[in-house]
Every structure is written in structure tokens, then in C-alpha cells.
Scaffold this active site. Structure first.
Site, PDB file in Angstrom:
ATOM      1  N   THR A   1       0.802  -1.218   0.000  1.00 19.34           N
ATOM      2  CA  THR A   1       0.000   0.000   0.000  1.00 19.34           C
ATOM      3  C   THR A   1       0.838   1.272   0.000  1.00 19.34           C
ATOM      4  O   THR A   1       0.292   2.378  -0.032  1.00 19.34           O
ATOM      5  CB  THR A   1      -0.962   0.035   1.201  1.00 19.34           C
ATOM      6  OG1 THR A   1      -0.201  -0.117   2.405  1.00 19.34           O
ATOM      7  CG2 THR A   1      -2.006  -1.054   1.097  1.00 19.34           C
ATOM      8  N   GLY A   2       2.162   1.136   0.037  1.00 22.22           N
ATOM      9  CA  GLY A   2       3.032   2.298  -0.072  1.00 22.22           C
ATOM     10  C   GLY A   2       3.146   2.759  -1.509  1.00 22.22           C
ATOM     11  O   GLY A   2       2.637   2.121  -2.438  1.00 22.22           O
TER      12      GLY A   2
ATOM     13  N   LYS B   1      20.048   7.184   2.246  1.00 25.81           N
ATOM     14  CA  LYS B   1      20.573   7.144   3.614  1.00 25.81           C
ATOM     15  C   LYS B   1      21.750   6.168   3.678  1.00 25.81           C
ATOM     16  O   LYS B   1      22.564   6.245   4.603  1.00 25.81           O
ATOM     17  CB  LYS B   1      19.465   6.723   4.581  1.00 25.81           C
ATOM     18  CG  LYS B   1      19.785   7.008   6.030  1.00 25.81           C
ATOM     19  CD  LYS B   1      18.608   6.756   6.944  1.00 25.81           C
ATOM     20  CE  LYS B   1      18.426   5.273   7.179  1.00 25.81           C
ATOM     21  NZ  LYS B   1      17.445   4.983   8.255  1.00 25.81           N
TER      22      LYS B   1
ATOM     23  N   TYR C   1      19.553  -0.118   6.576  1.00 23.43           N
ATOM     24  CA  TYR C   1      19.727  -0.543   5.183  1.00 23.43           C
ATOM     25  C   TYR C   1      20.847  -1.579   5.069  1.00 23.43           C
ATOM     26  O   TYR C   1      20.728  -2.573   4.344  1.00 23.43           O
ATOM     27  CB  TYR C   1      20.058   0.652   4.295  1.00 23.43           C
ATOM     28  CG  TYR C   1      18.927   1.615   4.058  1.00 23.43           C
ATOM     29  CD1 TYR C   1      17.605   1.289   4.364  1.00 23.43           C
ATOM     30  CD2 TYR C   1      19.174   2.879   3.530  1.00 23.43           C
ATOM     31  CE1 TYR C   1      16.575   2.181   4.140  1.00 23.43           C
ATOM     32  CE2 TYR C   1      18.135   3.778   3.303  1.00 23.43           C
ATOM     33  CZ  TYR C   1      16.849   3.427   3.603  1.00 23.43           C
ATOM     34  OH  TYR C   1      15.827   4.314   3.372  1.00 23.43           O
TER      35      TYR C   1
END
Length: 379
Positions: free
Chosen positions: A17-18, A132, A169
Site C-alpha cells: 500500500t506504499g 541514507k 539498510y
């Protein structure tokens, strides 16, 4: 039962849903999608929102991936089908230690369930991260953002050495690497993502759209919440559909296996020019940057919850709360960098992905889409 032989591949989109999750679901359903035809499952923590394009999924699955028992209950029955995982999910906590713990737990749970069976079909995992990777946990101390010096000079190249310290990450990449050679993987490092969803933590375009709608509603100036440096220097963005295309390409390209790629639109912009364009798109008066005016953007946005509630009610929009759909602290941080936020796309092109998007056209298209979804008001 539906025959599985009609599908060449079966995708599981975690975080469907992103912004990128929605784009992946739509892209995989196109007849022209690489590797098609695809069977597509989508996973999210919360129930399906009303605006979600249901026809893009074979099944929408809702559960908390932090809970192993829930994960097993919902995914074990399709572990013999799923050939590709597209990981576009994330949870953000107060510290990077929390981010490492929670996001690693989710990925470990899903991969463990999908690979525990001897009949597991999983071949490849596409992991979305971001810049990032080159800057470290930039959002832990918002007061120090302008003092951040990235570990390598921009444009950021993918072969940059990791920075010292915690970074979730890095932790997620290491989890994928630990599954080799049983699985192949690809990493996709985005810039500022723009797309259409009310369920993305860092949604720059939606934050700007809500801010503009409030300014228009109250008749207040649409001020730039950044610095002179970002106003006048280069930045880049990542269209969510382009990110989806690159991830699908990497899953079917042998050359792209076990590699990391930046993914940006392929052009650069200055915020001073984009700001004029946004004023046109949102029908608000253009306000050039004024260094003499102190502007606490995040603080002001926190005061506007009731105003947004009024707009939602009067315009008949999707029922949302301002704190759920905007990220003013993150947006202000990006607009206070003391360096040019630009990624190199050389490696992606060298390996065979040539997708690109005009950032201005992308912004207009996604604003139109957000309006169609009744997440933001029309003019």
C-alpha cells in the site's frame, strides 16, 4: 483450483500500500511487464484502503510481519508459489537501533517462512532502500541535518564504502547476502520518492500537497521550508513507477543479480524552479525564498490538524489525519542539506536499465492521481 502453470512468476509485494508497492502491483499486471504473466500477492499491516486498485492483486494479505506466528499463518500456504519478493516495507522508530531491530525482524520472518519448506519456490528478493545508505541515519537528530557530510561526494556511486555506525539498510542487505547462493537479490537505492499513497511514511509530494491545500484554504503564503543552499543547488527524485520498473528488470536480468543500483529519474532540478511549478500545480501564490523570515515548517504543520480535518470534510476526501499522511520533519531535513542530493545512474545504465522520467511531468501526474484517489482536494 486455478492452474499455476499459466504464470511464469509469482510475486509477493511486502508493503503493497506504499507508493512503490502500488506502482509495483500495477506494473506487474501490465502485459508488457518483463517476466509476465505474473501472479501478484500483496502484503500490508493494515486492511486495504478504499483507494487501492484491488484488480492488481490476486490476493491482499494483511498481517504484522514482526510476529512470526502471524507471518507463518498467512504465508506458509503460498511458499511453494512465490518466486520473487519485492521488499518495499519499512518501519521507522526513534533510534537507528530500533530501525535495525524491527526491519530486520520483519525481513527475517518473511524469508524464513518462504524458504523453510523443501518445496519453496523463492528465487529472488528485490530490496528497496535509499540514499541514507550514503549519508547515515540522517533523521535521528533533525537539528544537525545541515551539518551532515555524506561519506562520499555526490553524485553518489553504488560502490561507496559503508559508513561506520548502525544503518538498517546495511542490516537488510546483510540478511539477503546470507541467503546466497540459495537466493539471488538486488538492492534499489531511491532518492526522494514521489508517488500516490496515503500510507507511505516519507511522502514528500503528499506533504507538499497537504501544505499547499492548507495555504490555499487559509489564504496564507506557500513558503519554502528550506535553505538558500538547497534552493539554488541540484537535487533529484525517484518516480515510484520507475522504481517499480527497475526492480522488475533486476528480477529477470541475470546481469543484475546480486547487485545494488541507484534509481532516480535521470534528471536534476533546483528547488527554486520546482517551487514555481508547484505553485502553478497547486494554485497558490508563488513566494520566493526570503532568508530574513524564520519559518518553523514542522511546528506550523503540527498546528494544522483541525484545518486539514475541515478540508477533508468539506471536500469529501478520504478520511485521513495530517500526522498520518505528512512528514514535515523529513521534508524540512531534505531541504536543509548542505550538499547536493544527487545520485549517479551510471551503473544502472551500464547493466542495461535505461528507464527515465521527467521530474516535472512526474510531479503533475502524481498530483492528478492523488486528486483522483480523493486523498487531496482538486483546485
Amino acid at each position: 483450483m486455478e492452474s499455476q502453470t499459466q504464470y511464469k512468476a509469482v510475486a509477493l509485494i511486502v508493503g503493497v500500500t506504499g507508493m512503490v508497492g502500488v506502482s509495483l502491483a500495477e506494473a506487474l499486471n501490465k502485459p508488457t511487464a518483463l517476466g509476465s504473466p505474473w501472479k501478484v500477492y500483496g502484503v500490508a499491516r493494515r486492511p486495504k484502503p478504499s483507494w487501492f486498485p484491488s484488480s492488481t492483486l490476486h490476493r491482499y494479505i494483511s498481517f504484522d510481519a514482526c510476529n512470526f506466528d502471524e507471518t507463518y499463518h498467512h504465508l506458509s500456504s503460498i511458499s511453494n508459489e512465490v518466486t520473487h519478493v519485492f521488499w518495499v516495507a519499512l518501519q521507522i522508530g526513534e533510534t537507528e537501533m530500533v530501525n535495525v531491530s524491527v526491519n530486520s525482524l520483519m525481513l527475517n520472518n518473511v524469508l524464513k517462512v518462504l524458504t523453510i519448506s523443501p518445496t519453496s519456490a523463492l528465487k529472488h528478493v528485490a530490496l528497496q532502500t535509499g540514499t541514507k545508505h550514503y549519508m547515515g541515519p540522517i533523521f535521528e537528530d533533525m537539528t544537525q541535518v545541515s551539518k551532515i557530510v555524506p561519506g562520499v561526494d555526490p553524485p553518489f556511486p553504488e560502490d561507496s564504502a559503508r559508513l561506520p555506525g548502525l544503518n538498517f539498510y546495511y542490516a537488510l542487505e546483510d540478511i539477503l547476502i546470507s541467503y546466497a547462493p540459495k537466493l539471488t537479490w538486488s538492492v534499489h537505492r531511491s532518492s526522494i520518492i514521489i508517488g500516490a499513497s496515503s500510507r507511505s511514511i516519507y511522502n514528500t509530494l503528499l506533504t507538499l500537497a497537504v501544505y499547499a491545500a492548507i495555504c490555499r484554504y487559509e489564504g496564507t503564503p506557500f513558503r519554502y521550508p528550506g535553505t538558500r543552499f538547497t534552493w539554488e543547488h541540484f537535487c533529484d527524485m525517484s518516480d515510484s513507477s520507475l522504481l517499480a520498473d527497475q526492480q522488475i528488470w533486476a528480477t529477470v536480468s541475470d546481469k543484475a543479480k546480486n547487485e545494488a543500483f541507484n534509481c532516480t529519474n535521470g534528471d536534476v532540478f533546483m528547488w527554486k524552479n520546482v517551487w514555481k511549478f508547484l505553485c502553478e500545480v497547486f494554485d497558490v501564490k508563488y513566494e520566493p525564498l526570503d532568508d530574513e523570515i524564520e519559518f518553523d515548517f514542522a511546528g506550523e504543520m503540527k498546528k494544522k490538524g483541525s484545518v486539514w480535518d475541515e478540508i477533508v470534510e468539506k471536500k469529501g476526501l478520504e478520511k485521513t489525519k495530517i500526522e498520518e499522511i505528512t512528514s514535515p520533519e523529513a521534508l524540512k531535513a531534505v531541504m536543509q542539506f548542505g550538499f547536493q542530493h544527487v545520485c549517479s545512474m551510471n551503473k544502472s545504465r551500464e547493466y542495461g536499465f535505461f528507464g527515465y522520467v521527467d521530474t516535472y511531468k512526474s510531479i503533475r501526474m502524481w498530483v492528478d492521481r492523488l486528486r483522483e484517489m480523493k486523498i487531496i482536494p482538486t483546485i
